[in-house]
Motif scaffolding. Structure first.
Motif, PDB file in Angstrom:
ATOM      1  N   ASN A  90      -4.037   4.991  12.004  1.00  0.00           N
ATOM      2  CA  ASN A  90      -4.130   4.405  10.672  1.00  0.00           C
ATOM      3  C   ASN A  90      -4.082   2.883  10.748  1.00  0.00           C
ATOM      4  N   TYR A 141      -3.162  10.074   9.119  1.00  0.00           N
ATOM      5  CA  TYR A 141      -1.706  10.191   9.047  1.00  0.00           C
ATOM      6  C   TYR A 141      -1.039   9.892  10.388  1.00  0.00           C
ATOM      7  N   ALA A 151      -6.242   8.077  -0.858  1.00  0.00           N
ATOM      8  CA  ALA A 151      -5.982   7.077   0.175  1.00  0.00           C
ATOM      9  C   ALA A 151      -4.781   7.555   0.980  1.00  0.00           C
ATOM     10  N   GLN A 152      -4.843   7.405   2.302  1.00  0.00           N
ATOM     11  CA  GLN A 152      -3.902   8.106   3.164  1.00  0.00           C
ATOM     12  C   GLN A 152      -3.194   7.170   4.141  1.00  0.00           C
ATOM     13  N   ASN A 208      -7.966  -3.972  -1.790  1.00  0.00           N
ATOM     14  CA  ASN A 208      -7.486  -3.158  -2.908  1.00  0.00           C
ATOM     15  C   ASN A 208      -8.622  -2.551  -3.722  1.00  0.00           C
ATOM     16  N   ALA A 260       2.025   8.881   3.129  1.00  0.00           N
ATOM     17  CA  ALA A 260       1.701   8.585   1.731  1.00  0.00           C
ATOM     18  C   ALA A 260       0.269   8.987   1.420  1.00  0.00           C
ATOM     19  N   ARG A 261       0.073   9.491   0.201  1.00  0.00           N
ATOM     20  CA  ARG A 261      -1.271   9.878  -0.244  1.00  0.00           C
ATOM     21  C   ARG A 261      -1.398   9.531  -1.729  1.00  0.00           C
ATOM     22  N   SER A 262      -2.424   8.800  -2.079  1.00  0.00           N
ATOM     23  CA  SER A 262      -2.601   8.350  -3.459  1.00  0.00           C
ATOM     24  C   SER A 262      -3.437   9.356  -4.247  1.00  0.00           C
ATOM     25  N   GLN A 322      -3.176   3.179   3.684  1.00  0.00           N
ATOM     26  CA  GLN A 322      -3.883   3.844   2.586  1.00  0.00           C
ATOM     27  C   GLN A 322      -5.405   3.795   2.756  1.00  0.00           C
ATOM     28  N   GLU A 354       0.806  -1.218   0.000  1.00  0.00           N
ATOM     29  CA  GLU A 354       0.000   0.000   0.000  1.00  0.00           C
ATOM     30  C   GLU A 354       0.843   1.273   0.000  1.00  0.00           C
ATOM     31  N   SER A 355       1.797   1.372   0.912  1.00  0.00           N
ATOM     32  CA  SER A 355       2.499   2.656   1.104  1.00  0.00           C
ATOM     33  C   SER A 355       4.008   2.535   1.183  1.00  0.00           C
TER      34      SER A 355
END
Length: 320
Positions: free
Chosen positions: A238, A233, A213-214, A265, A207-209, A218, A200-201
């Motif tokens: 998280n 975050y 997604a954070q 996913n 990370a931010r998509s 994510q 994911e990250s």
């Protein structure tokens, strides 16, 4: 014409919840009935190239039915180009009988993977939810074992699969420690959580998509709200939100890690709509990467968390 070589597609196994029976978890050194998925890229290219040859009569007699069969094999493995080609064939009656419902299904799968021509062609077709026979994953056999008998001394915990052990060594120690502390609270194997985080990250707490997604796992805003995460975050919040979601998915899909990781996913709705792993290359690669790391296709689950999926419950066969 020399046709590309074909290889066997590895099947995914899934557990079946049975009264009084414990689900088996793969242990290094012991054979399992169902191998983990393999990298399917070469197989996809082989199917698509052969399908194109039969569709257009390039070096072989033109054969629309055979082309459709080969395109569908690639489409089931998540190839958007094959999904589009097959949808176009059915929409136009090219080499096969025209079928708007089948055309709609394949074009929608391609459009969901970002293929703009599929989206444009889809606009004039009716929506369908029926999964064609050629897109259904063959039922796999679940490995079940009787509950262990009481022993004088508890057996030593099985060694981690090599990739899981390497992941623990290479991951940031602070995150490994946090996962080790939190995962038991959610009845999760820590190396499963670490495998999800890496895909994911890659352990990036901020990370931010592009889809918003954070954080480490994510979380999209809807999932964060669903599991009471105020700050995605914050590593602890998280992880708690992502683990709560994984625990829910494990109960919903009865410990089937292939479906659980696919749903993490692509969403549980997509898994149910396609009656299995959605035919998206990203999702299939995601599932493969996670399962290769954890070394098993099943995981214990708490049935009290939520009722199982009404769509996918009982589709697998149990075997001793």
């Amino acid at each position: 014409m020399t046709h590309p070589p074909r290889t066997l597609i590895a099947r995914l196994a899934a557990p079946l919840r049975t009264a009084g029976v414990a689900l088996a978890v793969a242990v290094p050194g012991h054979a399992t009935a169902n191998p983990l998925p393999v990298d399917e890229s070469a197989l996809v290219r082989s199917y698509r190239a052969e399908a194109q040859a039969y569709e257009h009569g390039e070096g072989v007699p033109r054969d629309g039915a055979r082309a459709a069969t080969l395109y569908c094999k690639a489409a089931r493995l998540g190839d958007a180009k094959s999904q589009y080609a097959l949808g176009w064939m059915y929409a136009n009656g090219r080499g096969v009988e025209r079928n708007d419902a089948l055309a709609s299904f394949f074009l929608r799968a391609a459009a969901e993977q970002g293929l703009a021509p599929a989206e444009r062609l889809l606009a004039r077709l009716p929506e369908t939810v029926e999964v064609p026979d050629c897109m259904r994953e063959p039922p796999a056999v679940a490995v079940v074992v009787p509950p262990p008998q009481p022993a004088a001394a508890a057996p030593a915990a099985p060694a981690l699969p090599p990739q899981a052990a390497e992941l623990r060594r290479s991951a940031p120690p602070m995150i490994v420690d946090l996962v080790d502390r939190l995962a038991p609270q959610y009845q999760l194997e820590p190396h499963l959580v670490l495998a999800i985080i890496r895909v994911e990250s890659n352990f990036d707490t901020v990370a931010r998509s592009p889809k918003n997604a954070q954080g480490l796992m994510q979380l999209i805003p809807e999932t964060a709200q669903r599991f009471n995460v105020l700050n995605a975050y914050d590593p602890t919040q998280n992880l708690r939100g992502g683990m709560a979601y994984l625990r829910w998915l494990l109960a919903y899909f009865e410990g089937d890690l292939a479906l659980v990781t696919a749903a993490y996913n692509a969403g549980e709705g997509a898994v149910e709509r396609y009656r299995g792993i959605p035919p998206y290359r990203e999702t299939r690669d995601y599932v493969r990467r996670v399962l290769e790391t954890v070394g098993t296709v099943v995981h214990p689950f708490d049935a009290s968390v939520t009722a199982p999926s009404a769509v996918l419950r009982g589709r697998r066969t149990a075997a001793r």
